[in-house]
Design an enzyme around this catalytic site. Structure first.
Site, PDB file in Angstrom:
ATOM      1  N   ASP A  30       5.696   7.184  -1.483  1.00 40.05           N
ATOM      2  CA  ASP A  30       6.707   8.189  -1.139  1.00 40.05           C
ATOM      3  C   ASP A  30       6.737   9.288  -2.204  1.00 40.05           C
ATOM      4  O   ASP A  30       6.452   9.033  -3.371  1.00 40.05           O
ATOM      5  CB  ASP A  30       8.076   7.491  -1.046  1.00 40.05           C
ATOM      6  CG  ASP A  30       9.105   8.368  -0.355  1.00 40.05           C
ATOM      7  OD1 ASP A  30       8.720   9.382   0.271  1.00 40.05           O
ATOM      8  OD2 ASP A  30      10.304   8.033  -0.428  1.00 40.05           O
ATOM      9  N   GLY A  31       7.097  10.482  -1.786  1.00 41.17           N
ATOM     10  CA  GLY A  31       7.307  11.578  -2.734  1.00 41.17           C
ATOM     11  C   GLY A  31       6.253  12.674  -2.675  1.00 41.17           C
ATOM     12  O   GLY A  31       6.268  13.580  -3.510  1.00 41.17           O
ATOM     13  N   ASN A  32       5.376  12.617  -1.678  1.00 38.60           N
ATOM     14  CA  ASN A  32       4.343  13.663  -1.578  1.00 38.60           C
ATOM     15  C   ASN A  32       4.964  15.040  -1.368  1.00 38.60           C
ATOM     16  O   ASN A  32       4.537  16.035  -1.965  1.00 38.60           O
ATOM     17  CB  ASN A  32       3.401  13.390  -0.391  1.00 38.60           C
ATOM     18  CG  ASN A  32       2.570  12.146  -0.571  1.00 38.60           C
ATOM     19  OD1 ASN A  32       2.611  11.518  -1.625  1.00 38.60           O
ATOM     20  ND2 ASN A  32       1.829  11.774   0.458  1.00 38.60           N
ATOM     21  N   TRP A  35       6.632  16.313  -4.537  1.00 38.60           N
ATOM     22  CA  TRP A  35       5.594  16.700  -5.508  1.00 38.60           C
ATOM     23  C   TRP A  35       5.117  18.119  -5.194  1.00 38.60           C
ATOM     24  O   TRP A  35       4.979  18.962  -6.099  1.00 38.60           O
ATOM     25  CB  TRP A  35       4.438  15.698  -5.428  1.00 38.60           C
ATOM     26  CG  TRP A  35       3.357  15.900  -6.436  1.00 38.60           C
ATOM     27  CD1 TRP A  35       3.249  15.287  -7.647  1.00 38.60           C
ATOM     28  CD2 TRP A  35       2.219  16.768  -6.316  1.00 38.60           C
ATOM     29  NE1 TRP A  35       2.119  15.724  -8.301  1.00 38.60           N
ATOM     30  CE2 TRP A  35       1.463  16.637  -7.504  1.00 38.60           C
ATOM     31  CE3 TRP A  35       1.758  17.639  -5.336  1.00 38.60           C
ATOM     32  CZ2 TRP A  35       0.287  17.330  -7.735  1.00 38.60           C
ATOM     33  CZ3 TRP A  35       0.585  18.352  -5.560  1.00 38.60           C
ATOM     34  CH2 TRP A  35      -0.130  18.198  -6.758  1.00 38.60           C
ATOM     35  N   HIS A  47       0.254  15.634   0.276  1.00 43.56           N
ATOM     36  CA  HIS A  47      -0.465  14.537   0.940  1.00 43.56           C
ATOM     37  C   HIS A  47      -1.913  14.471   0.439  1.00 43.56           C
ATOM     38  O   HIS A  47      -2.466  13.401   0.235  1.00 43.56           O
ATOM     39  CB  HIS A  47      -0.444  14.726   2.460  1.00 43.56           C
ATOM     40  CG  HIS A  47       0.945  14.671   3.047  1.00 43.56           C
ATOM     41  ND1 HIS A  47       1.868  13.739   2.668  1.00 43.56           N
ATOM     42  CD2 HIS A  47       1.559  15.450   3.980  1.00 43.56           C
ATOM     43  CE1 HIS A  47       3.000  13.926   3.348  1.00 43.56           C
ATOM     44  NE2 HIS A  47       2.832  14.962   4.142  1.00 43.56           N
ATOM     45  N   SER A  75       4.408   6.211   9.054  1.00 42.09           N
ATOM     46  CA  SER A  75       5.311   5.320   9.789  1.00 42.09           C
ATOM     47  C   SER A  75       5.469   5.812  11.227  1.00 42.09           C
ATOM     48  O   SER A  75       5.185   6.977  11.542  1.00 42.09           O
ATOM     49  CB  SER A  75       6.678   5.276   9.105  1.00 42.09           C
ATOM     50  OG  SER A  75       7.355   6.495   9.316  1.00 42.09           O
ATOM     51  N   LEU A 141     -11.478  -7.371  -1.543  1.00 41.19           N
ATOM     52  CA  LEU A 141     -10.114  -6.845  -1.382  1.00 41.19           C
ATOM     53  C   LEU A 141      -9.916  -6.446   0.077  1.00 41.19           C
ATOM     54  O   LEU A 141     -10.750  -5.733   0.641  1.00 41.19           O
ATOM     55  CB  LEU A 141      -9.931  -5.601  -2.271  1.00 41.19           C
ATOM     56  CG  LEU A 141      -8.633  -4.803  -2.073  1.00 41.19           C
ATOM     57  CD1 LEU A 141      -7.422  -5.589  -2.570  1.00 41.19           C
ATOM     58  CD2 LEU A 141      -8.696  -3.459  -2.811  1.00 41.19           C
ATOM     59  N   ARG A 198       7.740   0.696  -4.457  1.00 45.03           N
ATOM     60  CA  ARG A 198       8.097   1.950  -3.788  1.00 45.03           C
ATOM     61  C   ARG A 198       8.144   3.055  -4.822  1.00 45.03           C
ATOM     62  O   ARG A 198       8.770   2.913  -5.876  1.00 45.03           O
ATOM     63  CB  ARG A 198       9.445   1.852  -3.069  1.00 45.03           C
ATOM     64  CG  ARG A 198       9.771   3.171  -2.369  1.00 45.03           C
ATOM     65  CD  ARG A 198      10.872   3.095  -1.358  1.00 45.03           C
ATOM     66  NE  ARG A 198      10.892   4.350  -0.621  1.00 45.03           N
ATOM     67  CZ  ARG A 198      11.227   4.503   0.641  1.00 45.03           C
ATOM     68  NH1 ARG A 198      11.579   3.470   1.352  1.00 45.03           N
ATOM     69  NH2 ARG A 198      11.220   5.685   1.219  1.00 45.03           N
ATOM     70  N   ARG A 204      14.920   1.905  -0.546  1.00 44.14           N
ATOM     71  CA  ARG A 204      14.930   1.537   0.877  1.00 44.14           C
ATOM     72  C   ARG A 204      13.640   0.812   1.213  1.00 44.14           C
ATOM     73  O   ARG A 204      12.626   1.042   0.548  1.00 44.14           O
ATOM     74  CB  ARG A 204      14.949   2.804   1.757  1.00 44.14           C
ATOM     75  CG  ARG A 204      16.231   3.539   1.812  1.00 44.14           C
ATOM     76  CD  ARG A 204      16.162   4.590   2.919  1.00 44.14           C
ATOM     77  NE  ARG A 204      15.305   5.716   2.531  1.00 44.14           N
ATOM     78  CZ  ARG A 204      15.698   6.739   1.794  1.00 44.14           C
ATOM     79  NH1 ARG A 204      16.940   6.794   1.355  1.00 44.14           N
ATOM     80  NH2 ARG A 204      14.880   7.717   1.491  1.00 44.14           N
TER      81      ARG A 204
END
Ligand code: FPP
Length: 252
Positions: A30-32, A35, A47, A75, A141, A198, A204
């Site tokens: 979160d936070g793109n 930024w 992004h 999402s 992975l 997060r 959240r």
């Protein structure tokens, strides 16, 4: 893009000495937008920078020996964003696949895309199938990319699958337990996340892995996703290693 330097090596050594590494790390990136806003740039640039942070998270997970990494990239609720932002995110997905697919396979990463792919464009579905196909035999992975993902939807889809199996006589309601339910989720094959991170300071869970995070340790960092690097992943892991996981038990 990776971070470099002695500081990073020292942190990794501390993680190695610190005890068990989480088998599964899940991240709400979160936070793109913030930024980009802070720099007077369009959201899309946030992004794009976020995609570089995805590479650093994968590198960090590989370095530490994490076996499963789940990233919340888009999402179900994100479909309500402006069409140009959605289109830019879908183009980024295709770009990521074209640039990183072969290298991911070489590094032993198996990519799975989890979410409702019926809503994806034909081009996005082609990208998803191509990265899943190229990497399907890798097992160092597992990288679960959550795209068009909503946890309530996932739970409902699993419920329908199990109900259909009951109607078909393949299963009885009494057979449904936590293991069979987990096996009907998109994340089947990955253990529950040990650590949920997060970024950007929001407290959240945003409809992410609601079933799977029942006992996850949660780490919220103020770092905006495009600034997130291997060192942030190592710091989160060090904090995780200091936690006492009780799973509801009394331990003293
Ligand atoms: C949340 O920031 C981030 C997203 C909705 C998209 C995440 C996408 C990437 C990290 C890049 C592409 C990923 C791959 C796997 C190719 P936000 O826009 O909600 O930020 P804000 O809350 O600051 O507005």
């Amino acid at each position: 893009m990776t971070e470099a330097g002695d500081g990073l090596d020292r942190l990794l050594e501390q993680v190695e000495a610190g005890g068990e590494v989480p088998r599964h790390v899940a991240i709400i990136m979160d936070g793109n937008g913030r930024w980009a806003h802070e720099r007077g740039l369009p959201r899309f640039m946030g992004h794009r920078e976020g995609m570089k942070a995805v590479r650093r998270a994968v590198t960090g997970a590989l370095e530490m020996g994490v076996r499963h990494l789940t990233l919340y990239a888009f999402s179900k609720e994100n479909w309500s964003r402006p069409p140009e932002e959605i289109a830019a995110l879908m183009r980024l997905l295709s770009e990521y696949v074209e640039r990183d697919r072969d290298e991911l396979a070489e590094r032993g990463v198996r990519v799975r895309v989890i979410g409702d792919r019926k809503r994806l464009s034909a081009a996005a579905v082609r990208s998803v199938e191509s990265i899943e196909g190229t990497t399907e035999r890798q097992d160092t992975l597992v990288l679960n990319l959550a795209i068009s993902y909503g946890s309530r939807d996932e739970i409902l889809a699993a419920t329908r699958t199990l109900a259909d199996r009951c109607v078909a006589g393949d299963l009885t309601p009494g057979d449904i337990d936590e293991a069979s339910f987990a096996a009907a989720l998109y994340t089947a094959g990955s253990p529950d996340p040990d650590l949920l991170i997060r970024t950007s300071g929001e407290m959240r869970v945003s409809n992410f892995l609601l079933w799977q995070i029942a006992y996850s340790e949660i780490h919220v960092t103020p770092v905006l996703w495009p600034d997130f690097g291997e060192s942030d992943l190592y710091e989160a892991t060090l904090e995780y290693q200091r936690r006492e996981r009780r799973f509801g038990r009394v331990t003293r």
